[in-house]
Motif scaffolding. Structure first.
Motif, PDB file in Angstrom:
ATOM      1  N   GLY A  80      51.410  13.502  85.180  1.00 28.86           N
ATOM      2  CA  GLY A  80      50.498  13.111  86.248  1.00 28.86           C
ATOM      3  C   GLY A  80      49.088  12.769  85.824  1.00 28.86           C
ATOM      4  N   THR A  81      48.801  12.737  84.528  1.00 25.07           N
ATOM      5  CA  THR A  81      47.425  12.497  84.083  1.00 25.07           C
ATOM      6  C   THR A  81      47.249  11.200  83.315  1.00 25.07           C
ATOM      7  OG1 THR A  81      47.691  13.606  81.947  1.00 25.07           O
ATOM      8  CG2 THR A  81      47.116  14.998  83.851  1.00 25.07           C
ATOM      9  N   GLY A  82      48.307  10.675  82.716  1.00 20.86           N
ATOM     10  CA  GLY A  82      48.172   9.517  81.855  1.00 20.86           C
ATOM     11  C   GLY A  82      47.479   9.845  80.549  1.00 20.86           C
ATOM     12  N   GLU A  83      47.439  11.142  80.193  1.00 18.50           N
ATOM     13  CA  GLU A  83      46.827  11.573  78.943  1.00 18.50           C
ATOM     14  C   GLU A  83      47.867  12.265  78.073  1.00 18.50           C
ATOM     15  OE1 GLU A  83      43.534  14.071  79.942  1.00 18.50           O
ATOM     16  OE2 GLU A  83      42.399  12.461  80.909  1.00 18.50           O
ATOM     17  N   SER A  84      47.571  12.356  76.791  1.00 19.41           N
ATOM     18  CA  SER A  84      48.458  13.015  75.834  1.00 19.41           C
ATOM     19  C   SER A  84      47.912  14.379  75.463  1.00 19.41           C
ATOM     20  CB  SER A  84      48.600  12.176  74.562  1.00 19.41           C
ATOM     21  OG  SER A  84      49.153  10.909  74.831  1.00 19.41           O
ATOM     22  N   VAL A  85      48.802  15.229  74.970  1.00 16.45           N
ATOM     23  CA  VAL A  85      48.395  16.499  74.391  1.00 16.45           C
ATOM     24  C   VAL A  85      49.261  16.751  73.165  1.00 16.45           C
ATOM     25  CG1 VAL A  85      49.959  17.849  75.875  1.00 16.45           C
ATOM     26  CG2 VAL A  85      48.007  18.961  74.769  1.00 16.45           C
ATOM     27  N   THR A  86      48.638  17.200  72.104  1.00 15.39           N
ATOM     28  CA  THR A  86      49.364  17.609  70.909  1.00 15.39           C
ATOM     29  C   THR A  86      49.331  19.123  70.836  1.00 15.39           C
ATOM     30  OG1 THR A  86      48.808  15.595  69.689  1.00 15.39           O
ATOM     31  CG2 THR A  86      49.451  17.508  68.397  1.00 15.39           C
ATOM     32  N   VAL A  87      50.504  19.739  70.783  1.00 18.97           N
ATOM     33  CA  VAL A  87      50.575  21.195  70.685  1.00 18.97           C
ATOM     34  C   VAL A  87      51.036  21.586  69.290  1.00 18.97           C
ATOM     35  CG1 VAL A  87      50.962  21.577  73.141  1.00 18.97           C
ATOM     36  CG2 VAL A  87      52.921  21.254  71.636  1.00 18.97           C
ATOM     37  N   VAL A  88      50.402  22.627  68.753  1.00 14.24           N
ATOM     38  CA  VAL A  88      50.806  23.190  67.461  1.00 14.24           C
ATOM     39  C   VAL A  88      50.918  24.693  67.634  1.00 14.24           C
ATOM     40  CG1 VAL A  88      49.692  21.365  66.133  1.00 14.24           C
ATOM     41  CG2 VAL A  88      48.424  23.450  66.626  1.00 14.24           C
ATOM     42  N   THR A  89      51.869  25.290  66.933  1.00 16.65           N
ATOM     43  CA  THR A  89      51.959  26.744  66.915  1.00 16.65           C
ATOM     44  C   THR A  89      51.612  27.225  65.516  1.00 16.65           C
ATOM     45  OG1 THR A  89      54.319  26.778  66.324  1.00 16.65           O
ATOM     46  CG2 THR A  89      53.770  26.713  68.671  1.00 16.65           C
ATOM     47  N   PRO A  90      50.787  28.253  65.402  1.00 19.05           N
ATOM     48  CA  PRO A  90      50.432  28.767  64.072  1.00 19.05           C
ATOM     49  C   PRO A  90      51.662  29.171  63.266  1.00 19.05           C
ATOM     50  CG  PRO A  90      48.979  29.673  65.741  1.00 19.05           C
ATOM     51  CD  PRO A  90      50.065  28.943  66.476  1.00 19.05           C
ATOM     52  N   GLU A  91      52.697  29.692  63.947  1.00 20.08           N
ATOM     53  CA  GLU A  91      53.917  30.110  63.251  1.00 20.08           C
ATOM     54  C   GLU A  91      54.568  28.922  62.555  1.00 20.08           C
ATOM     55  OE1 GLU A  91      53.278  32.880  66.760  1.00 20.08           O
ATOM     56  OE2 GLU A  91      53.149  30.732  66.376  1.00 20.08           O
ATOM     57  N   ALA A  92      54.711  27.808  63.271  1.00 16.41           N
ATOM     58  CA  ALA A  92      55.364  26.634  62.685  1.00 16.41           C
ATOM     59  C   ALA A  92      54.518  26.035  61.570  1.00 16.41           C
ATOM     60  CB  ALA A  92      55.640  25.585  63.764  1.00 16.41           C
ATOM     61  N   LEU A  93      53.206  26.048  61.728  1.00 16.32           N
ATOM     62  CA  LEU A  93      52.347  25.535  60.662  1.00 16.32           C
ATOM     63  C   LEU A  93      52.506  26.373  59.400  1.00 16.32           C
ATOM     64  CD1 LEU A  93      49.000  24.616  62.456  1.00 16.32           C
ATOM     65  CD2 LEU A  93      50.926  23.138  61.908  1.00 16.32           C
ATOM     66  N   HIS A  94      52.697  27.679  59.583  1.00 14.29           N
ATOM     67  CA  HIS A  94      52.937  28.550  58.427  1.00 14.29           C
ATOM     68  C   HIS A  94      54.273  28.240  57.765  1.00 14.29           C
ATOM     69  CE1 HIS A  94      53.617  32.096  55.983  1.00 14.29           C
ATOM     70  NE2 HIS A  94      54.726  32.345  56.666  1.00 14.29           N
ATOM     71  N   HIS A  95      55.343  28.184  58.562  1.00 11.59           N
ATOM     72  CA  HIS A  95      56.680  28.017  57.991  1.00 11.59           C
ATOM     73  C   HIS A  95      56.887  26.623  57.398  1.00 11.59           C
ATOM     74  CE1 HIS A  95      58.291  31.894  59.018  1.00 11.59           C
ATOM     75  NE2 HIS A  95      57.840  31.793  60.247  1.00 11.59           N
ATOM     76  N   THR A  96      56.194  25.619  57.919  1.00  6.38           N
ATOM     77  CA  THR A  96      56.334  24.265  57.376  1.00  6.38           C
ATOM     78  C   THR A  96      55.412  24.018  56.189  1.00  6.38           C
ATOM     79  OG1 THR A  96      54.734  23.436  59.012  1.00  6.38           O
ATOM     80  CG2 THR A  96      57.083  23.245  59.568  1.00  6.38           C
ATOM     81  N   GLY A  97      54.578  24.976  55.854  1.00  2.27           N
ATOM     82  CA  GLY A  97      53.708  24.849  54.688  1.00  2.27           C
ATOM     83  C   GLY A  97      52.441  24.060  54.918  1.00  2.27           C
ATOM     84  N   ILE A  98      52.155  23.685  56.147  1.00  2.00           N
ATOM     85  CA  ILE A  98      50.994  22.846  56.438  1.00  2.00           C
ATOM     86  C   ILE A  98      49.683  23.557  56.105  1.00  2.00           C
ATOM     87  CG2 ILE A  98      49.743  21.650  58.286  1.00  2.00           C
ATOM     88  CD1 ILE A  98      52.372  20.327  57.395  1.00  2.00           C
ATOM     89  N   LEU A  99      49.657  24.881  56.243  1.00  2.00           N
ATOM     90  CA  LEU A  99      48.417  25.626  56.038  1.00  2.00           C
ATOM     91  C   LEU A  99      48.144  25.952  54.571  1.00  2.00           C
ATOM     92  CD1 LEU A  99      48.539  28.048  59.096  1.00  2.00           C
ATOM     93  CD2 LEU A  99      47.403  25.837  58.900  1.00  2.00           C
ATOM     94  N   THR A 100      49.028  25.531  53.678  1.00  2.00           N
ATOM     95  CA  THR A 100      48.822  25.825  52.262  1.00  2.00           C
ATOM     96  C   THR A 100      47.789  24.918  51.610  1.00  2.00           C
ATOM     97  OG1 THR A 100      50.624  24.349  51.568  1.00  2.00           O
ATOM     98  CG2 THR A 100      51.198  26.661  52.019  1.00  2.00           C
ATOM     99  N   ASP A 101      47.479  23.800  52.250  1.00  2.00           N
ATOM    100  CA  ASP A 101      46.536  22.843  51.665  1.00  2.00           C
ATOM    101  C   ASP A 101      45.956  22.011  52.809  1.00  2.00           C
ATOM    102  OD1 ASP A 101      45.313  20.580  50.396  1.00  2.00           O
ATOM    103  OD2 ASP A 101      46.615  20.843  48.661  1.00  2.00           O
TER     104      ASP A 101
END
Length: 301
Positions: free
Chosen positions: A113-134
């Motif tokens: 209903g807004t015509g806008e986007s949102v990007t959601v991230v979970t700290p758990e997934a960022l940890h398990h995918t290795g994104i927070l290592t660098d």
């Protein structure tokens, strides 16, 4: 147009991560148009959220698509659409627990209903995918998801395609290859320019839990969303098209449903990529875009 950046910590526990994402956004946003030729939307929103909030966001996005689709189909088909949508949403709910906690680096959806986007991230997934290592991985991820928000803005959240292809709301087909391939292509160009070498998110060191769930296919019912092959094949497809027609002509695809890649054109890219020496660019989609942009749109081959 001035873009407003909103980065929210919905967990109440990850202010440092929130600030890091905000700093990256402000730094990389001016480079989106030089890389893609596309304009930023008026509002860019990123949220750091608990797993349950991420699940709810993905479910709400799918439920909204199903509702819009049901309104577009003939009245006699609506009971069947409602039933199939309920089954799809149930499967989505079952799968997203593992996806949001372990496998999905981030997800960009439309706020109903807004015509806008949102990007959601979970700290758990960022940890398990290795994104927070660098920080290079997190920078590449933020840019990748920002490109998805820009795509949504350019396509009117797929409204420019829906009128003639309502099924794209539930079954994206070639759109997945376009959107994921385009974002992957863009983040590789961006990180090459920024760091001198492309940063591939697939190279981030994954946790043992990630690898276990990835081998299982997210759950016993299988994964949700684009497969890894969608990104790789899509990037190959998009790169060939942009090299052929240039970014300004290529970007007409966001407003013209006839220019979306067909099944045959995606298959050609898949075959070319799987060759022993994948040096031959797929030509089908690129050639059709070249004809369409020079003489006006034509139906897909």
């Amino acid at each position: 147009m001035t873009t407003k950046f909103q980065v929210v910590d919905g967990t109440g526990r990850h202010e440092e991560l929130r600030q890091q994402i905000e700093d990256i956004l402000i730094r990389v946003a001016p480079l989106v148009k030089p890389t893609t030729g596309l304009e930023l939307p008026g509002v860019v929103t990123f949220q750091v959220v608990p797993v349950e909030k991420a699940r709810a966001t993905l479910s709400a996005d799918m439920a909204d698509r199903a509702r819009i689709y049901a309104d577009l189909v003939p009245r006699w088909r609506r009971p069947f659409v409602t039933l199939s949508s309920a089954v799809l949403l149930r499967l989505l709910h079952l799968r997203t627990a593992v996806l949001c906690e372990f496998l999905v680096m981030a997800a960009t959806t439309t706020v109903p209903g807004t015509g806008e986007s949102v990007t959601v991230v979970t700290p758990e997934a960022l940890h398990h995918t290795g994104i927070l290592t660098d920080e290079r991985y997190l920078t590449a991820l933020v840019f990748h998801e920002l490109v998805h928000q820009v795509q949504n803005w350019a396509s009117g959240h797929r409204e420019n395609w829906i009128a003639n292809r309502a099924m794209t709301l539930l079954h994206a087909g070639g759109i997945d290859f376009l959107e994921e391939g385009h974002a992957y292509w863009a983040d590789q160009i961006f990180t090459q320019r920024l760091y001198g070498t492309p940063v591939d998110l697939r190279d981030a060191p994954k946790s043992a839990q990630y690898q276990k769930h990835a081998r299982r296919g997210a759950s016993s019912t299988g994964p949700v969303g684009p497969s890894l092959g969608t990104y790789v094949v899509g990037r190959f497809l998009v790169a060939s098209a942009v090299e052929t027609v240039g970014a300004p002509s290529f970007n007409q695809v966001w407003t013209d449903h006839w220019m979306l890649p067909s099944k045959g054109e995606v298959a050609e890219a898949r075959t070319a990529l799987a060759a022993d020496e994948p040096t031959t660019r797929p030509r089908g989609w690129a050639s059709r875009l070249q004809r369409a942009t020079s003489r006006g749109p034509s139906a897909p081959a």
